[in-house]
Design a protein around this motif. Structure first.
Motif, mmCIF file in Angstrom:
data_model
loop_
_atom_site.group_PDB
_atom_site.id
_atom_site.type_symbol
_atom_site.label_atom_id
_atom_site.label_comp_id
_atom_site.label_asym_id
_atom_site.label_seq_id
_atom_site.Cartn_x
_atom_site.Cartn_y
_atom_site.Cartn_z
ATOM 1 N N GLN A 33 78.968 -18.783 -45.483
ATOM 2 C CA GLN A 33 79.044 -19.727 -46.508
ATOM 3 C C GLN A 33 80.304 -20.571 -46.654
ATOM 4 N N TRP A 34 81.205 -20.055 -46.555
ATOM 5 C CA TRP A 34 82.752 -20.708 -46.624
ATOM 6 C C TRP A 34 83.587 -19.919 -45.754
ATOM 7 N N LEU B 146 85.578 -25.814 -51.580
ATOM 8 C CA LEU B 146 84.393 -26.668 -51.060
ATOM 9 C C LEU B 146 84.692 -28.216 -51.882
ATOM 10 N N HIS C 194 74.692 -33.551 -47.642
ATOM 11 C CA HIS C 194 74.672 -33.070 -48.913
ATOM 12 C C HIS C 194 73.951 -31.581 -49.260
ATOM 13 N N GLU D 278 75.293 -28.898 -49.393
ATOM 14 C CA GLU D 278 76.196 -27.777 -50.068
ATOM 15 C C GLU D 278 76.123 -28.339 -51.462
ATOM 16 N N LYS E 277 83.590 -25.042 -41.635
ATOM 17 C CA LYS E 277 83.455 -26.077 -42.089
ATOM 18 C C LYS E 277 84.300 -26.847 -42.227
#
Length: 367
Positions: free
Chosen positions: A38-39, A166, A186, A188, A253
């Motif tokens: 996720q991150w 983020l 977009h 996220e 990311k």
């Protein structure tokens, strides 16, 4: 120069995995290793894209010497032409199918004002172009210096002009300022593009590392000394990345510098294993499957992406063609996660069949 089968197999393996992780039957039912983190953090899926950049660098170890022999003008022309085409193909994937129907039933072009500009092929094109220029005009020492400055400088940019969240990271701020929020991803829930422009700087290090690895294999052969250097360098980079991630987390990311080093280290170890098995031990009976992907890499990748777009836009009743195929053919066969994986594998195999047929007819799409 002799091509090494191990490099082609690594490229084909990367494409096969990229298709599998991009096309699960149901995104809500996916085995954890086949999902991007996720991150902060790292999963096997986060290894795939940087490895693709690494093998792009391997290919440059063949191309750059040819370019150099023809002079700087040839470098500018060929690198710009090739990578501009790849960039535009990536942009076209997001614009496809180019036309849409409004509420009144009239057809018209999909507005470019809201089309995403960054993307996977776009990053490959920018990194390949930058790496080619650096290697040709600055040489090996200049390329090493770039790698050091890019990794340390990007770290500094991340900490100086934003944070590692983020919502507050510097790459997103830069992309919004330069490209505009409407041209970014977009997914996220806000305008943030994982293939944004600032991330090109550390991602190019993956390409340059691939170049140096390919050149070493070409010049020094595949003997024990070469493999030992690859393993030593791979272990060192992995350890350095794991230490660095204590202050700069692994993050695909954001393409953090620690993430770049970790993926390069893993690529060196995996490629060393492939070279040993294929080039040293001569174990080639299993390689053709991945060679097919490696011979028409760009075409097969684009085919997989376009096929998804077409299936998603087709509708059977109230669901997309993509969902309908999964629900009708795969969902009844197994538990959700396994059924989703089976769909992805079958989709990948269909793409392979196209590549196999092209190879049988010796149809190779190059740019």
């Amino acid at each position: 120069m002799k091509r090494l089968l191990a490099l082609d197999v690594l490229r084909g393996l990367t494409v096969a995995l990229m298709i599998v992780v991009n096309t699960p039957g149901d995104w809500d039912s996916v085995y954890a290793p086949l999902l991007h983190v996720q991150w902060h953090g790292f999963t096997p899926t986060d290894w795939v894209f940087p490895t693709f950049l690494f093998v792009v660098g391997n290919a440059l170890s063949f191309a750059v010497p040819r370019y150099a022999a023809q002079g700087h003008g040839a470098v500018l022309r060929k690198a710009l032409k090739r990578n501009t085409i790849i960039f535009l193909l990536g942009f076209a994937l997001f614009w496809f199918p180019f036309v849409t129907q409004d509420a009144s039933g009239s057809w018209g072009l999909i507005p470019l004002a809201g089309t995403r500009i960054p993307g996977v092929l776009q990053r490959i094109a920018l990194c390949s172009l930058l790496a080619t220029f650096i290697l040709n005009f600055w040489g090996s020492r200049g390329a090493v210096l770039y790698c050091v400055l890019a990794l340390l400088g990007y770290w500094g940019v991340l900490l100086t002009f934003g944070d590692l969240t983020l919502t507050g990271n510097a790459p997103a701020k830069f992309d919004i300022w330069l490209l505009g929020a409407a041209h970014l991803y977009h997914g996220e829930g806000l305008p943030f593009d994982p293939e944004g422009l600032l991330g090109t700087l550390p991602a190019t290090v993956n390409v340059i590392a691939g170049y140096f690895t390919g050149r070493m294999l070409l010049q020094q052969g595949t003997g024990k000394a070469t493999l030992r250097r690859m393993v030593q360098a791979g272990v060192l980079l992995v350890l350095l990345a794991l230490c660095w991630q204590l202050v700069l987390p692994l993050n695909k990311k954001l393409w953090t510098s620690s993430y770049a080093l970790l993926t390069i280290g893993l690529d060196l170890l995996i490629l060393a294993l492939l070279v040993y098995a294929i080039e040293v031990r001569g174990q080639r009976g299993w390689t053709y499957f991945f060679e097919v992907f490696g011979k028409n890499t760009l075409f097969i990748y684009m085919l997989s992406e376009l096929a998804v777009v077409v299936l998603v836009r087709m509708h059977v009743g109230t669901v997309s063609g993509y969902t309908w195929l999964y629900q009708q053919l795969f969902q009844p066969l197994a538990p959700p996660q396994l059924a989703s994986l089976l769909f992805a594998i079958c989709f990948m195999l269909l793409c392979w069949l196209v590549g196999w047929r092209m190879d049988q007819r010796q149809w190779y799409v190059k740019v």
